[in-house]
Design a protein around this motif. Structure first.
Motif, short mmCIF file in Angstrom:
data_model
loop_
_atom_site.label_atom_id
_atom_site.label_comp_id
_atom_site.label_asym_id
_atom_site.label_seq_id
_atom_site.Cartn_x
_atom_site.Cartn_y
_atom_site.Cartn_z
N PHE A 141 9.68 -2.69 13.12
CA PHE A 141 8.32 -2.65 13.67
C PHE A 141 7.49 -1.51 13.08
CE2 PHE A 141 10.56 -4.89 17.18
CZ PHE A 141 9.77 -6.03 17.25
N ARG A 142 7.83 -1.06 11.88
CA ARG A 142 7.06 -0.01 11.22
C ARG A 142 6.08 -0.65 10.24
NH1 ARG A 142 12.21 1.86 10.84
NH2 ARG A 142 12.25 1.58 8.58
N MET A 143 4.83 -0.21 10.29
CA MET A 143 3.80 -0.77 9.42
C MET A 143 4.15 -0.53 7.96
SD MET A 143 -0.34 -0.11 9.38
CE MET A 143 -0.54 -0.76 11.04
N GLN A 144 3.93 -1.55 7.13
CA GLN A 144 4.17 -1.46 5.69
C GLN A 144 2.84 -1.43 4.95
OE1 GLN A 144 7.64 -1.31 4.66
NE2 GLN A 144 7.62 -1.00 6.89
N ALA A 145 2.73 -0.57 3.96
CA ALA A 145 1.48 -0.41 3.23
C ALA A 145 1.03 -1.73 2.60
CB ALA A 145 1.65 0.67 2.16
N ALA A 146 1.97 -2.51 2.07
CA ALA A 146 1.61 -3.78 1.43
C ALA A 146 1.01 -4.74 2.44
CB ALA A 146 2.85 -4.40 0.78
N ASP A 147 1.53 -4.74 3.67
CA ASP A 147 0.97 -5.61 4.72
C ASP A 147 -0.43 -5.14 5.12
OD1 ASP A 147 3.29 -7.14 4.74
OD2 ASP A 147 4.21 -5.95 6.33
N LEU A 148 -0.63 -3.83 5.16
CA LEU A 148 -1.95 -3.29 5.46
C LEU A 148 -2.96 -3.71 4.39
CD1 LEU A 148 -3.99 -1.40 6.86
CD2 LEU A 148 -2.96 0.50 5.57
N GLU A 149 -2.58 -3.59 3.15
CA GLU A 149 -3.48 -3.93 2.04
C GLU A 149 -3.97 -5.36 2.15
OE1 GLU A 149 -5.57 -2.94 -1.17
OE2 GLU A 149 -3.73 -1.75 -1.24
N LYS A 150 -3.13 -6.26 2.62
CA LYS A 150 -3.48 -7.68 2.66
C LYS A 150 -4.62 -7.99 3.62
CE LYS A 150 1.24 -9.26 1.61
NZ LYS A 150 2.45 -9.91 2.20
N VAL A 151 -4.82 -7.18 4.67
CA VAL A 151 -5.79 -7.54 5.70
C VAL A 151 -7.13 -6.80 5.54
CG1 VAL A 151 -3.91 -7.99 7.31
CG2 VAL A 151 -5.11 -5.79 7.41
N ILE A 152 -7.22 -5.89 4.57
CA ILE A 152 -8.43 -5.08 4.43
C ILE A 152 -9.55 -5.89 3.79
CG2 ILE A 152 -9.42 -3.07 3.28
CD1 ILE A 152 -6.74 -1.68 3.58
N THR A 153 -10.71 -5.81 4.40
CA THR A 153 -11.92 -6.43 3.88
C THR A 153 -12.99 -5.34 3.72
OG1 THR A 153 -13.10 -6.89 5.95
CG2 THR A 153 -11.35 -8.43 5.33
N PRO A 154 -14.13 -5.66 3.11
CA PRO A 154 -15.21 -4.66 3.00
C PRO A 154 -15.74 -4.16 4.35
CG PRO A 154 -15.54 -6.41 1.41
CD PRO A 154 -14.42 -6.86 2.29
N LYS A 155 -15.42 -4.88 5.43
CA LYS A 155 -15.89 -4.47 6.76
C LYS A 155 -14.97 -3.45 7.43
CE LYS A 155 -18.13 -8.91 7.77
NZ LYS A 155 -18.17 -10.06 8.72
N ALA A 156 -13.81 -3.21 6.86
CA ALA A 156 -12.84 -2.32 7.49
C ALA A 156 -13.33 -0.88 7.46
CB ALA A 156 -11.49 -2.43 6.78
N ARG A 157 -13.19 -0.19 8.60
CA ARG A 157 -13.64 1.20 8.70
C ARG A 157 -12.53 2.15 9.17
NH1 ARG A 157 -16.75 -0.86 6.16
NH2 ARG A 157 -19.01 -1.13 6.43
N VAL A 158 -11.63 1.66 10.02
CA VAL A 158 -10.66 2.53 10.68
C VAL A 158 -9.30 1.87 10.73
CG1 VAL A 158 -10.11 3.83 12.79
CG2 VAL A 158 -12.50 3.42 12.18
N LEU A 159 -8.25 2.66 10.50
CA LEU A 159 -6.89 2.25 10.80
C LEU A 159 -6.43 3.03 12.02
CD1 LEU A 159 -4.12 0.90 10.26
CD2 LEU A 159 -3.60 2.84 8.76
N LEU A 160 -6.09 2.33 13.09
CA LEU A 160 -5.59 2.96 14.31
C LEU A 160 -4.07 2.87 14.30
CD1 LEU A 160 -5.69 4.21 17.10
CD2 LEU A 160 -6.37 1.97 18.03
N LEU A 161 -3.43 4.03 14.12
CA LEU A 161 -1.99 4.12 14.13
C LEU A 161 -1.50 4.66 15.47
CD1 LEU A 161 -1.11 5.73 10.67
CD2 LEU A 161 -0.79 3.34 11.34
N ASN A 162 -0.26 4.33 15.80
CA ASN A 162 0.41 4.88 16.99
C ASN A 162 1.84 5.18 16.57
OD1 ASN A 162 1.43 3.49 20.21
ND2 ASN A 162 1.16 5.60 19.61
N THR A 163 2.14 6.46 16.39
CA THR A 163 3.48 6.86 15.97
C THR A 163 3.87 8.14 16.67
OG1 THR A 163 4.90 7.39 14.06
CG2 THR A 163 2.57 7.99 13.87
#
Length: 395
Positions: free
Chosen positions: A151-173
């Motif tokens: 259940f740990r976020m992977q950078a490659a998975d993050l890259e896939k969902v980013i669009t020009p509208k993205a502003r913030v990544l909310l992490l919880n660790t």
């Protein structure tokens, strides 16, 4: 009558997610004995010396108005805490104080996102994140957190969902509800994606002191990420003081300067006597964190030993936090269905995975902040219900 659009955006995102917990409290009030493993409230009392500091401060007249940023003593204590942790100069100008992490997170998100923007989170995610994001007018975008990756976020998975509208990544660790914790390499890789796309990183770190396995690392600790990272946290979990509502955010000076008027428009300062107590608590090692870690790990191991592999259930010990997951998908029920039947039939209250996102459908979240005998009784109830749902295979 007309209402602001925010009320529509937040419809269904409040207490509805806690329906099982609410029903359990109703049953208890009516006289039914309930084993409650729903919320993450420490079962160790707030240390007496902290209460004494607050009491002394009140009696000394520390009950007046504060200022918008926070009392000097607690600001200095927070600057010292994060300066020592990061190894970089942190001053009071990097800090804002709030009544709890939830308020801090709400104000921070209002300062970073608005209508038309996207805020990225993992899925699963803490139950209030949807509301915090939608209140700004932004849209939440999910990164699937996979069980096979812990259940740990992977950078490659993050890259896939980013669009020009993205502003913030909310992490919880460390992560609620899974107990997963991102390591330094994973954070650096995630941070590289955020730099590439010019994203803010908001890091919810309330479980920083409740780590069982591994070393806690924050994106704020990584020099290359410091100027885009905002940390939110509180003393609620680390010092067993949830009712005192004492939290904060730490970030770049420009960020806190821009956020201060927004914070002041909502609440003009926190209670000075609670600030004094918080400064005292942060100025020394937590008196209760070690005991909570020991208790929560022992109970997580106890639950895993009793549930994992029994009646088709999968339950593994987490890395951190005060919860453990149970995968009950083999029963054929959703987490919502199983949790409500468990409450009604076995008088055991747990949180359904669906309260924490689509990617936790068919799971349960169990709190570790109850006594061992209640843990044992809860596990027995879960096994009985799961076995009834699969009588031939698991008789």
């Amino acid at each position: 009558m007309r209402y602001a659009s925010v009320t529509g955006r937040l419809a269904g995102l409040g207490s509805e997610k806690w329906a099982v917990h609410t029903r359990a409290r109703q049953m208890r009030k009516a006289g039914t004995e309930i084993i409650e493993l729903t919320i993450g409230e420490p079962d160790i009392p707030t240390p007496q010396d902290m209460i004494d500091v607050a009491d002394k401060a009140m009696r000394a007249g520390r009950t007046g108005y504060s200022n918008g940023r926070g009392e000097p003593g607690v600001l200095a204590a927070l600057a010292a805490k994060y300066g020592e942790r990061t190894g970089r100069p942190i001053t009071s100008e990097n800090v804002l104080c709030f009544p709890g992490t939830q308020t801090a997170l709400s104000v921070v998100m209002l300062g970073l996102a608005e209508d038309g923007d996207e805020v990225i989170t993992g899925d699963p995610l803490y139950a209030t994140y949807d509301g915090v994001i939608r209140a700004t007018g932004a849209t939440r975008v999910s990164v699937p957190l996979h069980p096979e990756k812990g259940f740990r976020m992977q950078a490659a998975d993050l890259e896939k969902v980013i669009t020009p509208k993205a502003r913030v990544l909310l992490l919880n660790t460390p992560h609620n509800p899974t107990g997963a914790m991102l390591n330094e390499r994973e954070l650096a890789e995630i941070g590289e994606v955020c730099r590439k796309h010019n994203l803010w990183i908001v890091s919810d770190e309330v479980y920083e002191l409740l780590v069982f396995d591994g070393k806690f690392t924050s994106p704020l600790d990584l020099p290359d990420l410091a100027e885009r990272t905002v940390v939110v946290s509180s003393i609620s979990k680390s010092h067993a003081a949830p009712g005192f509502r004492s939290g904060w955010c730490v970030g770049p000076k420009e960020f806190t300067q821009r956020l201060l008027p927004l914070s002041e428009s909502m609440l003009f300062g926190v209670q000075p006597f609670i600030a004094d107590m918080t400064a005292y608590a942060l100025g020394r090692p937590s008196a209760v964190a070690a005991a909570m870690r020991e208790n929560y790990l022992r109970r997580a191991e106890r639950i895993s030993e009793r549930l994992d592999g029994v009646a088709g259930i999968v339950s593994k010990v987490p890395q951190a936090g005060m919860f453990i997951l149970a995968d009950i998908r083999s029963t054929g029920l959703s987490g919502d269905e199983f949790a409500m039947r468990l409450l009604e039939e076995e008088h055991v209250a747990v949180m359904p995975g669906e309260s924490f996102g689509d990617n936790l459908s068919g799971y349960l979240r169990l709190s570790l902040s109850v006594a061992d005998d209640k843990i044992d009784a809860a596990c027995a109830g879960i096994i009985r219900l799961a076995s009834r749902l699969q009588p031939r295979k698991y008789a």
